[in-house]
Design a protein around this motif. Structure first.
Motif, PDB file in Angstrom:
ATOM      1  N   LEU A 291       0.832  -1.213   0.000  1.00  0.00           N
ATOM      2  CA  LEU A 291       0.000   0.000   0.000  1.00  0.00           C
ATOM      3  C   LEU A 291       0.866   1.262   0.000  1.00  0.00           C
ATOM      4  O   LEU A 291       0.703   2.128  -0.877  1.00  0.00           O
ATOM      5  CB  LEU A 291      -0.919   0.004   1.224  1.00  0.00           C
ATOM      6  CG  LEU A 291      -1.793   1.242   1.397  1.00  0.00           C
ATOM      7  CD1 LEU A 291      -2.910   1.266   0.365  1.00  0.00           C
ATOM      8  CD2 LEU A 291      -2.392   1.302   2.799  1.00  0.00           C
ATOM      9  N   VAL A 292       1.793   1.349   0.956  1.00  0.00           N
ATOM     10  CA  VAL A 292       2.562   2.603   1.059  1.00  0.00           C
ATOM     11  C   VAL A 292       3.505   2.779  -0.133  1.00  0.00           C
ATOM     12  O   VAL A 292       3.576   3.859  -0.736  1.00  0.00           O
ATOM     13  CB  VAL A 292       3.332   2.697   2.403  1.00  0.00           C
ATOM     14  CG1 VAL A 292       2.387   2.811   3.563  1.00  0.00           C
ATOM     15  CG2 VAL A 292       4.271   1.518   2.608  1.00  0.00           C
TER      16      VAL A 292
ATOM     17  N   THR B   7       1.361   3.249  -3.559  1.00  0.00           N
ATOM     18  CA  THR B   7       0.681   4.538  -3.738  1.00  0.00           C
ATOM     19  C   THR B   7       1.683   5.683  -3.850  1.00  0.00           C
ATOM     20  O   THR B   7       1.444   6.653  -4.562  1.00  0.00           O
ATOM     21  CB  THR B   7      -0.289   4.807  -2.574  1.00  0.00           C
ATOM     22  OG1 THR B   7       0.432   4.728  -1.346  1.00  0.00           O
ATOM     23  CG2 THR B   7      -1.411   3.805  -2.543  1.00  0.00           C
ATOM     24  N   GLU B   8       2.806   5.584  -3.151  1.00  0.00           N
ATOM     25  CA  GLU B   8       3.814   6.654  -3.250  1.00  0.00           C
ATOM     26  C   GLU B   8       4.487   6.657  -4.620  1.00  0.00           C
ATOM     27  O   GLU B   8       4.800   7.716  -5.174  1.00  0.00           O
ATOM     28  CB  GLU B   8       4.844   6.500  -2.117  1.00  0.00           C
ATOM     29  CG  GLU B   8       4.296   6.967  -0.770  1.00  0.00           C
ATOM     30  CD  GLU B   8       5.087   6.501   0.441  1.00  0.00           C
ATOM     31  OE1 GLU B   8       4.752   6.910   1.543  1.00  0.00           O
ATOM     32  OE2 GLU B   8       6.035   5.706   0.256  1.00  0.00           O
TER      33      GLU B   8
ATOM     34  N   TRP C 186       2.184   8.192  -7.584  1.00  0.00           N
ATOM     35  CA  TRP C 186       2.146   9.650  -7.760  1.00  0.00           C
ATOM     36  C   TRP C 186       3.363  10.202  -7.008  1.00  0.00           C
ATOM     37  O   TRP C 186       3.243  10.617  -5.842  1.00  0.00           O
ATOM     38  CB  TRP C 186       0.832  10.215  -7.194  1.00  0.00           C
ATOM     39  CG  TRP C 186       0.524  11.573  -7.718  1.00  0.00           C
ATOM     40  CD1 TRP C 186       1.214  12.727  -7.491  1.00  0.00           C
ATOM     41  CD2 TRP C 186      -0.549  11.931  -8.583  1.00  0.00           C
ATOM     42  NE1 TRP C 186       0.656  13.771  -8.141  1.00  0.00           N
ATOM     43  CE2 TRP C 186      -0.438  13.322  -8.841  1.00  0.00           C
ATOM     44  CE3 TRP C 186      -1.586  11.237  -9.195  1.00  0.00           C
ATOM     45  CZ2 TRP C 186      -1.330  14.017  -9.666  1.00  0.00           C
ATOM     46  CZ3 TRP C 186      -2.470  11.936  -9.994  1.00  0.00           C
ATOM     47  CH2 TRP C 186      -2.346  13.303 -10.235  1.00  0.00           C
TER      48      TRP C 186
ATOM     49  N   LEU D  79       5.278  12.408  -5.544  1.00  0.00           N
ATOM     50  CA  LEU D  79       5.430  13.788  -5.081  1.00  0.00           C
ATOM     51  C   LEU D  79       6.432  13.845  -3.920  1.00  0.00           C
ATOM     52  O   LEU D  79       6.361  13.020  -3.015  1.00  0.00           O
ATOM     53  CB  LEU D  79       4.090  14.325  -4.563  1.00  0.00           C
ATOM     54  CG  LEU D  79       3.006  14.622  -5.592  1.00  0.00           C
ATOM     55  CD1 LEU D  79       1.704  14.953  -4.861  1.00  0.00           C
ATOM     56  CD2 LEU D  79       3.412  15.775  -6.482  1.00  0.00           C
TER      57      LEU D  79
ATOM     58  N   THR E  26       7.530  15.314  -0.577  1.00  0.00           N
ATOM     59  CA  THR E  26       6.850  16.014   0.524  1.00  0.00           C
ATOM     60  C   THR E  26       7.845  16.250   1.650  1.00  0.00           C
ATOM     61  O   THR E  26       8.483  15.308   2.119  1.00  0.00           O
ATOM     62  CB  THR E  26       5.686  15.152   1.056  1.00  0.00           C
ATOM     63  OG1 THR E  26       4.852  14.810  -0.038  1.00  0.00           O
ATOM     64  CG2 THR E  26       4.871  15.911   2.089  1.00  0.00           C
TER      65      THR E  26
ATOM     66  N   MET F 213      11.414  14.774   1.971  1.00  0.00           N
ATOM     67  CA  MET F 213      11.647  13.346   2.199  1.00  0.00           C
ATOM     68  C   MET F 213      11.711  12.611   0.865  1.00  0.00           C
ATOM     69  O   MET F 213      11.190  13.100  -0.155  1.00  0.00           O
ATOM     70  CB  MET F 213      10.498  12.767   3.028  1.00  0.00           C
ATOM     71  CG  MET F 213      10.530  13.141   4.492  1.00  0.00           C
ATOM     72  SD  MET F 213       9.202  12.356   5.407  1.00  0.00           S
ATOM     73  CE  MET F 213       7.940  13.603   5.291  1.00  0.00           C
TER      74      MET F 213
ATOM     75  N   VAL G  54      10.614   9.928  -1.987  1.00  0.00           N
ATOM     76  CA  VAL G  54       9.243   9.578  -2.396  1.00  0.00           C
ATOM     77  C   VAL G  54       8.758   8.367  -1.576  1.00  0.00           C
ATOM     78  O   VAL G  54       7.652   8.369  -1.041  1.00  0.00           O
ATOM     79  CB  VAL G  54       9.189   9.286  -3.916  1.00  0.00           C
ATOM     80  CG1 VAL G  54       7.839   8.691  -4.292  1.00  0.00           C
ATOM     81  CG2 VAL G  54       9.450  10.567  -4.687  1.00  0.00           C
TER      82      VAL G  54
ATOM     83  N   PRO H 143       8.799   7.084   8.055  1.00  0.00           N
ATOM     84  CA  PRO H 143       7.368   7.309   8.352  1.00  0.00           C
ATOM     85  C   PRO H 143       6.481   6.143   7.917  1.00  0.00           C
ATOM     86  O   PRO H 143       5.468   5.863   8.563  1.00  0.00           O
ATOM     87  CB  PRO H 143       7.025   8.584   7.589  1.00  0.00           C
ATOM     88  CG  PRO H 143       8.112   8.793   6.621  1.00  0.00           C
ATOM     89  CD  PRO H 143       9.329   8.119   7.159  1.00  0.00           C
ATOM     90  N   ASN H 144       6.891   5.455   6.829  1.00  0.00           N
ATOM     91  CA  ASN H 144       6.066   4.327   6.378  1.00  0.00           C
ATOM     92  C   ASN H 144       6.030   3.206   7.412  1.00  0.00           C
ATOM     93  O   ASN H 144       5.055   2.439   7.476  1.00  0.00           O
ATOM     94  CB  ASN H 144       6.599   3.777   5.053  1.00  0.00           C
ATOM     95  CG  ASN H 144       6.272   4.696   3.888  1.00  0.00           C
ATOM     96  OD1 ASN H 144       5.508   5.644   4.038  1.00  0.00           O
ATOM     97  ND2 ASN H 144       6.852   4.427   2.730  1.00  0.00           N
TER      98      ASN H 144
ATOM     99  N   ILE I 143       2.886   3.136   9.534  1.00  0.00           N
ATOM    100  CA  ILE I 143       1.712   2.525   8.881  1.00  0.00           C
ATOM    101  C   ILE I 143       1.890   1.003   8.827  1.00  0.00           C
ATOM    102  O   ILE I 143       0.940   0.244   9.096  1.00  0.00           O
ATOM    103  CB  ILE I 143       1.557   3.079   7.443  1.00  0.00           C
ATOM    104  CG1 ILE I 143       1.541   4.608   7.430  1.00  0.00           C
ATOM    105  CG2 ILE I 143       0.329   2.491   6.760  1.00  0.00           C
ATOM    106  CD1 ILE I 143       0.319   5.233   8.003  1.00  0.00           C
TER     107      ILE I 143
ATOM    108  N   ARG J 138       3.237   9.966   4.796  1.00  0.00           N
ATOM    109  CA  ARG J 138       4.347  10.581   5.540  1.00  0.00           C
ATOM    110  C   ARG J 138       3.833  11.637   6.515  1.00  0.00           C
ATOM    111  O   ARG J 138       4.616  12.308   7.177  1.00  0.00           O
ATOM    112  CB  ARG J 138       5.326  11.210   4.540  1.00  0.00           C
ATOM    113  CG  ARG J 138       6.125  10.164   3.790  1.00  0.00           C
ATOM    114  CD  ARG J 138       6.654  10.687   2.474  1.00  0.00           C
ATOM    115  NE  ARG J 138       5.576  10.907   1.508  1.00  0.00           N
ATOM    116  CZ  ARG J 138       5.772  11.175   0.216  1.00  0.00           C
ATOM    117  NH1 ARG J 138       6.992  11.280  -0.261  1.00  0.00           N
ATOM    118  NH2 ARG J 138       4.751  11.343  -0.594  1.00  0.00           N
TER     119      ARG J 138
ATOM    120  N   TRP K 154      -0.942   8.992  10.235  1.00  0.00           N
ATOM    121  CA  TRP K 154      -0.528   8.002  11.247  1.00  0.00           C
ATOM    122  C   TRP K 154      -1.591   7.915  12.337  1.00  0.00           C
ATOM    123  O   TRP K 154      -1.893   6.826  12.816  1.00  0.00           O
ATOM    124  CB  TRP K 154       0.804   8.387  11.889  1.00  0.00           C
ATOM    125  CG  TRP K 154       1.948   8.590  10.958  1.00  0.00           C
ATOM    126  CD1 TRP K 154       2.012   8.249   9.632  1.00  0.00           C
ATOM    127  CD2 TRP K 154       3.206   9.188  11.268  1.00  0.00           C
ATOM    128  NE1 TRP K 154       3.222   8.607   9.117  1.00  0.00           N
ATOM    129  CE2 TRP K 154       3.978   9.181  10.090  1.00  0.00           C
ATOM    130  CE3 TRP K 154       3.756   9.727  12.432  1.00  0.00           C
ATOM    131  CZ2 TRP K 154       5.267   9.699  10.051  1.00  0.00           C
ATOM    132  CZ3 TRP K 154       5.037  10.234  12.390  1.00  0.00           C
ATOM    133  CH2 TRP K 154       5.785  10.209  11.218  1.00  0.00           C
TER     134      TRP K 154
END
Lengths: 165, 344
Positions: A71-72, A75-76, A79, A81, A83, A86, A88, A93-94, A97, B34, B39
């Motif tokens: 999923l992460v 989807t990253e 698209w 982008l 942010t 960081m 892509v 952070p992933n 999730i 992110r 989260w």
């Protein structure tokens, strides 16, 4: 099908009846013991021990983990982008999730496995007596005969009943 | 449920909260994984699901018991909640296995959800927020205030539902010891956070620091220290005062102190950011005060309804507590009979 069961006041009497039924030639898998609480100290409660729920929970966790990674990352990459400076696909952070979905997979699988392996929900006829809620222990078999009645009575059954299941 | 409501209230456009859910828009844009806000969605959803199921599982046998004791529409409702539970040995074994798994799984989930709530703050470059201690600080704070709330709830149930037979003074004493330990841990975290900030002496952080230590927020700060540390440690350190009443007084202090802690994390920092032109003051307005009262009211209402409709003390687990005695009695009787038979 007519089933016969006895109601017992004490777990040791239920254990004697269980042993007696086995000696009378009834297979342990055909003997049902129903109680208002688990009785770990007695043999009749040991026959259904299994590690299947732990294995299924682990599998659920693995499915959650793989789903989260797909999923992460998927989807990253779909698209791409940037942010907050960081990458892509930013694994730090992933990981948040991924951890949450892994645990969710294990938890949901545990509950679903509990329901499936315990045949719940079940709203049809079953070998049950409301006296179980008053502390009685039900020992029953899916057939009725004088031998079964005698075995249940001789081992301390306070009542012996038949029921269609 | 109440906690999960607040991130939604603070979204700005709460009616669009479903944008946090992991599904794409019509232009195939997914939520930004992110972002700490996303989260939050995952952590709170997992925690809410896990804890609801962990609460529901052990109540299934009790719902079955209530089903057998009621009539009419109540019987039908409890029959549905009991899922057709009968209590076969297989069902008991599977239920106990599932509860073991859930008990193991819910601990890291609880740690993660409170850590992620702290990340909402610590990922932001706001003075006094961007701190590595925030994760464990929030986890300890959640356990701390949770134990305090538990003691208050237990004391209330004991008094109003007359549960003296089940909730003994020893339960409160042991929870009091746990609350004392968490109070000391909280004090240690606060000291570590304050010392490193003071020693670092970064201008923007020191502005917020002095606001809470000596200036406008100092009365609230020192009230928090007294309520969270001085009062519980003084009361709970001594066996003589570690009574039910003592534990309840200490717990009320902790609930007040932890509310002040969250207030003091948010308000002084946001009202004294890096540039002085953005500094301001804050006073809660009527809607905010009403929201606060409403959340306390909603929590109490939900809990009272829960205790009215669900056996508040697990009946079958109470019975299990009698088993070791039963098994011990049986073993003693068997040994006595063996001795009687073998001895002349």
């Amino acid at each position: 099908m007519t089933a016969m069961y006895g109601l017992f006041d004490r777990p040791d009497a239920a254990q004697r009846a269980y042993t007696g039924l086995k000696r009378a030639g009834i297979a342990p898998r055909d003997i049902t013991v129903v109680s208002g609480e688990p009785f770990e100290a007695f043999e009749f409660s040991h026959r259904d021990h299994s590690m299947i729920l732990f294995r299924l929970a682990l599998m659920g966790g693995i499915i959650g983990f793989v789903s989260a990674v797909l999923l992460v990352r998927g989807t990253e990459m779909a698209w791409p982008l940037v942010t907050g400076g960081m990458p892509v696909v930013a694994w730090w952070p992933n990981l948040v999730i991924i951890f949450e979905m892994t645990m969710l997979g294990a938890i949901v699988t545990t509950v679903v496995s509990l329901l499936v392996t315990s045949s719940l929900p079940k709203f049809g006829k079953s070998l049950y007596d409301p006296a179980v809620s008053d502390g009685k222990i039900l020992v029953g078999v899916p057939e009725s005969s004088d031998v079964i009645r005698d075995t249940l009575t001789n081992n301390g059954a306070v009542a012996v009943k038949t029921v269609d299941v | 449920m109440i906690g999960a409501m607040f991130p939604i209230v603070h979204l700005g456009r709460p009616w669009l909260f479903f944008w946090l859910m992991p599904y794409p828009t019509e232009r195939q844009i997914w939520p930004n994984f992110r972002s700490p806000l996303v989260w939050d969605f995952f952590a709170i959803s997992t925690y809410l699901t896990g804890s609801s199921l962990f609460l529901f599982l052990p109540t299934i046998p009790d719902f079955a018991l209530v089903r057998d004791k009621t009539t009419g529409w109540r019987r039908r409702v409890y029959a549905i909640l009991a899922l057709g539970w009968s209590g076969t040995t297989k069902q008991w074994h599977r239920l106990e296995s599932a509860m073991q798994i859930m008990a193991i799984a819910i601990v890291p989930v609880a740690v993660s959800v409170h850590t992620i709530v702290s990340f909402d703050f610590s990922m932001a470059p706001v003075p006094m927020w961007h701190s590595t201690i925030f994760g464990p600080y929030f986890v300890a704070g959640a356990i701390f205030s949770g134990i305090a709330a538990l003691i208050i709830a237990m004391a209330s149930l004991r008094k109003f539902l007359h549960l003296e037979k089940y909730l003994h003074p020893v339960h409160f004493e042991n929870l009091g010891k746990l609350l004392l330990m968490m109070s000391l841990l909280w004090g240690y975290f606060v000291f570590a956070e304050r010392l490193t900030t003071w020693y670092g002496n970064i201008g923007s952080e020191m502005t917020v620091f002095w606001q809470t230590q000596r200036l406008s927020f100092a009365p609230l700060y020192w009230t928090m220290v007294i309520a969270n540390f001085v009062v519980p440690v003084t009361i709970l350190s001594f066996k003589k005062t570690r009574t039910i009443a003592g534990c309840v007084v200490a717990s009320f202090g902790v609930v007040l102190g932890m509310w002040l802690e969250r207030f003091l994390i948010i308000v002084p920092a946001l009202s004294h950011k890096y540039l002085a032109y953005s500094w301001g003051s804050y006073r809660p307005r009527t809607p905010e005060i009403l929201l606060l009262i409403a959340t306390f009211g909603a929590m109490i209402l939900l809990y009272v309804l829960f205790s009215k409709l669900v056996p508040i003390i697990s009946i079958w687990e109470m019975k299990i507590g009698e088993h070791p005695k039963l098994a011990h009695e049986q073993q003693t009787r068997d040994e006595a009979q063996t001795m009687w038979r073998t001895q002349p």
